[in-house]
Enzyme design. Structure first.
Site, PDB file in Angstrom:
ATOM      1  N   SER A 120      13.745 -10.592  39.353  1.00  0.00           N
ATOM      2  CA  SER A 120      14.854  -9.999  40.120  1.00  0.00           C
ATOM      3  C   SER A 120      14.772 -10.554  41.537  1.00  0.00           C
ATOM      4  O   SER A 120      13.733 -11.088  41.941  1.00  0.00           O
ATOM      5  CB  SER A 120      14.668  -8.479  40.156  1.00  0.00           C
ATOM      6  OG  SER A 120      15.470  -7.884  41.164  1.00  0.00           O
ATOM      7  N   TYR A 180       9.536  -0.674  41.969  1.00  0.00           N
ATOM      8  CA  TYR A 180      10.287  -1.729  41.253  1.00  0.00           C
ATOM      9  C   TYR A 180      10.023  -3.080  41.907  1.00  0.00           C
ATOM     10  O   TYR A 180       9.752  -4.077  41.228  1.00  0.00           O
ATOM     11  CB  TYR A 180      11.775  -1.380  41.276  1.00  0.00           C
ATOM     12  CG  TYR A 180      12.666  -2.354  40.527  1.00  0.00           C
ATOM     13  CD1 TYR A 180      12.695  -2.387  39.139  1.00  0.00           C
ATOM     14  CD2 TYR A 180      13.491  -3.245  41.212  1.00  0.00           C
ATOM     15  CE1 TYR A 180      13.517  -3.277  38.444  1.00  0.00           C
ATOM     16  CE2 TYR A 180      14.322  -4.134  40.537  1.00  0.00           C
ATOM     17  CZ  TYR A 180      14.327  -4.147  39.149  1.00  0.00           C
ATOM     18  OH  TYR A 180      15.141  -5.035  38.479  1.00  0.00           O
TER      19      TYR A 180
HETATM   20  P1  NDP Z   1      19.557  -3.099  30.252  1.00  0.00           P
HETATM   21  O1  NDP Z   1      19.258  -1.679  30.534  1.00  0.00           O
HETATM   22  O2  NDP Z   1      20.750  -3.429  29.428  1.00  0.00           O
HETATM   23  O3  NDP Z   1      18.322  -3.802  29.569  1.00  0.00           O
HETATM   24  C1  NDP Z   1      17.022  -3.324  29.604  1.00  0.00           C
HETATM   25  C2  NDP Z   1      16.424  -3.579  28.228  1.00  0.00           C
HETATM   26  O4  NDP Z   1      15.045  -3.291  28.271  1.00  0.00           O
HETATM   27  C3  NDP Z   1      17.066  -2.691  27.166  1.00  0.00           C
HETATM   28  O5  NDP Z   1      17.459  -3.491  26.075  1.00  0.00           O
HETATM   29  C4  NDP Z   1      15.954  -1.740  26.781  1.00  0.00           C
HETATM   30  O6  NDP Z   1      16.024  -1.430  25.393  1.00  0.00           O
HETATM   31  C5  NDP Z   1      14.703  -2.552  27.106  1.00  0.00           C
HETATM   32  N1  NDP Z   1      13.563  -1.709  27.410  1.00  0.00           N
HETATM   33  C6  NDP Z   1      13.426  -0.808  28.416  1.00  0.00           C
HETATM   34  N2  NDP Z   1      12.234  -0.197  28.322  1.00  0.00           N
HETATM   35  C7  NDP Z   1      11.608  -0.736  27.244  1.00  0.00           C
HETATM   36  C8  NDP Z   1      10.363  -0.524  26.627  1.00  0.00           C
HETATM   37  N3  NDP Z   1       9.478   0.387  27.083  1.00  0.00           N
HETATM   38  N4  NDP Z   1      10.036  -1.257  25.533  1.00  0.00           N
HETATM   39  C9  NDP Z   1      10.908  -2.161  25.062  1.00  0.00           C
HETATM   40  N5  NDP Z   1      12.105  -2.417  25.583  1.00  0.00           N
HETATM   41  C10 NDP Z   1      12.441  -1.698  26.666  1.00  0.00           C
HETATM   42  O7  NDP Z   1      19.657  -3.806  31.673  1.00  0.00           O
HETATM   43  P2  NDP Z   1      19.599  -5.347  32.117  1.00  0.00           P
HETATM   44  O8  NDP Z   1      20.010  -6.229  31.016  1.00  0.00           O
HETATM   45  O9  NDP Z   1      20.301  -5.409  33.390  1.00  0.00           O
HETATM   46  O10 NDP Z   1      18.042  -5.539  32.428  1.00  0.00           O
HETATM   47  C11 NDP Z   1      17.257  -6.576  31.876  1.00  0.00           C
HETATM   48  C12 NDP Z   1      16.236  -7.028  32.902  1.00  0.00           C
HETATM   49  O11 NDP Z   1      16.912  -7.641  33.989  1.00  0.00           O
HETATM   50  C13 NDP Z   1      15.379  -5.918  33.494  1.00  0.00           C
HETATM   51  O12 NDP Z   1      14.024  -6.342  33.556  1.00  0.00           O
HETATM   52  C14 NDP Z   1      15.931  -5.750  34.893  1.00  0.00           C
HETATM   53  O13 NDP Z   1      14.960  -5.287  35.799  1.00  0.00           O
HETATM   54  C15 NDP Z   1      16.356  -7.169  35.193  1.00  0.00           C
HETATM   55  N6  NDP Z   1      17.340  -7.282  36.254  1.00  0.00           N
HETATM   56  C16 NDP Z   1      18.553  -6.647  36.142  1.00  0.00           C
HETATM   57  C17 NDP Z   1      19.465  -6.731  37.171  1.00  0.00           C
HETATM   58  C18 NDP Z   1      20.802  -6.045  37.122  1.00  0.00           C
HETATM   59  O14 NDP Z   1      21.441  -5.908  38.177  1.00  0.00           O
HETATM   60  N7  NDP Z   1      21.293  -5.617  35.967  1.00  0.00           N
HETATM   61  C19 NDP Z   1      19.177  -7.506  38.385  1.00  0.00           C
HETATM   62  C20 NDP Z   1      17.882  -8.152  38.380  1.00  0.00           C
HETATM   63  C21 NDP Z   1      17.020  -8.031  37.349  1.00  0.00           C
HETATM   64  P3  NDP Z   1      15.564   0.019  24.808  1.00  0.00           P
HETATM   65  O15 NDP Z   1      16.049   1.057  25.764  1.00  0.00           O
HETATM   66  O16 NDP Z   1      16.206   0.077  23.463  1.00  0.00           O
HETATM   67  O17 NDP Z   1      14.077  -0.055  24.722  1.00  0.00           O
END
Ligand code: NDP
Length: 250
Positions: A135, A148
């Site tokens: 990020s 974070y």
């Molecule tokens: P989402 O919430 O769509 O994606 C997060 C994913 O992580 C979900 O598919 C969730 O699936 C999975 N997840 C969360 N906790 C767990 C766990 N304990 N075990 C396995 N899977 C897990 O959001 P984004 O696509 O935006 O986020 C993806 C990444 O991008 C993250 O790391 C985020 O920090 C990063 N990011 C996002 C930004 C944004 O603005 N959106 C900006 C910068 C970075 P499930 O709940 O089914 O487990």
């Protein structure tokens, strides 16, 4: 470019950025294991080249067993994408150990377990890509989100160390660092910011839009294209980098 015969594994691959990356890699010919905790979300995302696997990245045993099962089914993971993450802000003086641990367990421990398990077989091959979804908070302090920020800096540290350890091999290690991307995280953030700052959710969303230097949210597919490029021919010398995808300088 073709990724035919390559096995990719993406944590959090059932939604948002992870799903966009999964589709881009599958579109280039890879067999992609998508993981997450919610079976229904993964089943809905599954399709040609996309193989769901329920796996909680905070549980070491689940990651060990999950990666082993994926390797048994589709061969060594040669494209590893630690992407699963949670984003929550809380001032440090109000951060208890449980909150800190929760963020670290998903964002940093989860990336560590995933990268370690994938590397066990990847290192026996002559080509591998590990691309962590960090990020802009991995590169600078994100106001109101110290835990974070620390977790995302940690992912980049891990990537940089591994790029040194595997210099001169066919394995590269990079991170991509998006600004605000239009996914569920931003929607959830808008609710949280609205409650915290006493503004409407529309105003909270506008604050995130303005935080991106080009004044718009980034599409998950834009992040996916950067990942695809890092897997394609011509990017072999890009190693140990943290690539900003933020509409401008972070
Ligand atoms: P989402 O919430 O769509 O994606 C997060 C994913 O992580 C979900 O598919 C969730 O699936 C999975 N997840 C969360 N906790 C767990 C766990 N304990 N075990 C396995 N899977 C897990 O959001 P984004 O696509 O935006 O986020 C993806 C990444 O991008 C993250 O790391 C985020 O920090 C990063 N990011 C996002 C930004 C944004 O603005 N959106 C900006 C910068 C970075 P499930 O709940 O089914 O487990």
């Amino acid at each position: 470019m073709t990724l035919d015969g390559k096995h990719a594994l993406i944590t959090g691959g059932g939604s948002g950025i992870g799903l966009a990356v999964a589709r881009a890699l599958a579109g280039a010919g890879a067999e992609v294991t998508i993981t997450g905790r919610r079976a229904a979300v993964l089943e809905a995302a599954a399709g040609p080249g996309l193989h769901p696997l329920v796996m909680d990245v905070t549980e070491e045993k689940q990651v060990v067993a999950g990666v082993a099962a994926a390797v048994a089914a589709r061969g060594p993971v040669q494209i590893c994408i630690p992407n699963a993450g949670i984003a929550e802000g809380r001032a440090l003086h109000r951060t208890d150990a449980a909150f800190w641990r929760g963020i670290m367990a998903t964002n940093l421990d989860g990336a560590f377990y995933t990268m370690r398990e994938c590397l066990k077989d990847m290192r026996k091959t002559d080509w591998g890509r590990t691309i962590a979804i960090s990020s802009i908070a991995g590169l600078k302090g994100l106001k109101g989100a110290p835990a974070y920020t620390a977790s995302k800096h940690g992912m980049i540290g891990l990537i940089r160390a591994l790029s040194e350890d595997y210099l001169g091999t066919g394995l590269t290690f990079n991170a991509v660092c998006p600004g605000y991307v239009d996914t569920e995280i931003v929607t959830r953030n808008a609710t949280a910011i609205a409650a915290r700052a006493g503004v409407s959710e529309t105003q909270a969303r506008a604050m995130m839009v303005e935080a991106n230097r080009h004044n718009r949210l980034i599409a998950p597919e834009e992040v996916a294209q950067a990942v695809l490029w890092l897997c394609g021919p011509g990017s072999e010398s890009v190693n140990g980098q943290a690539i900003e995808i933020a509409g401008g300088q972070v």
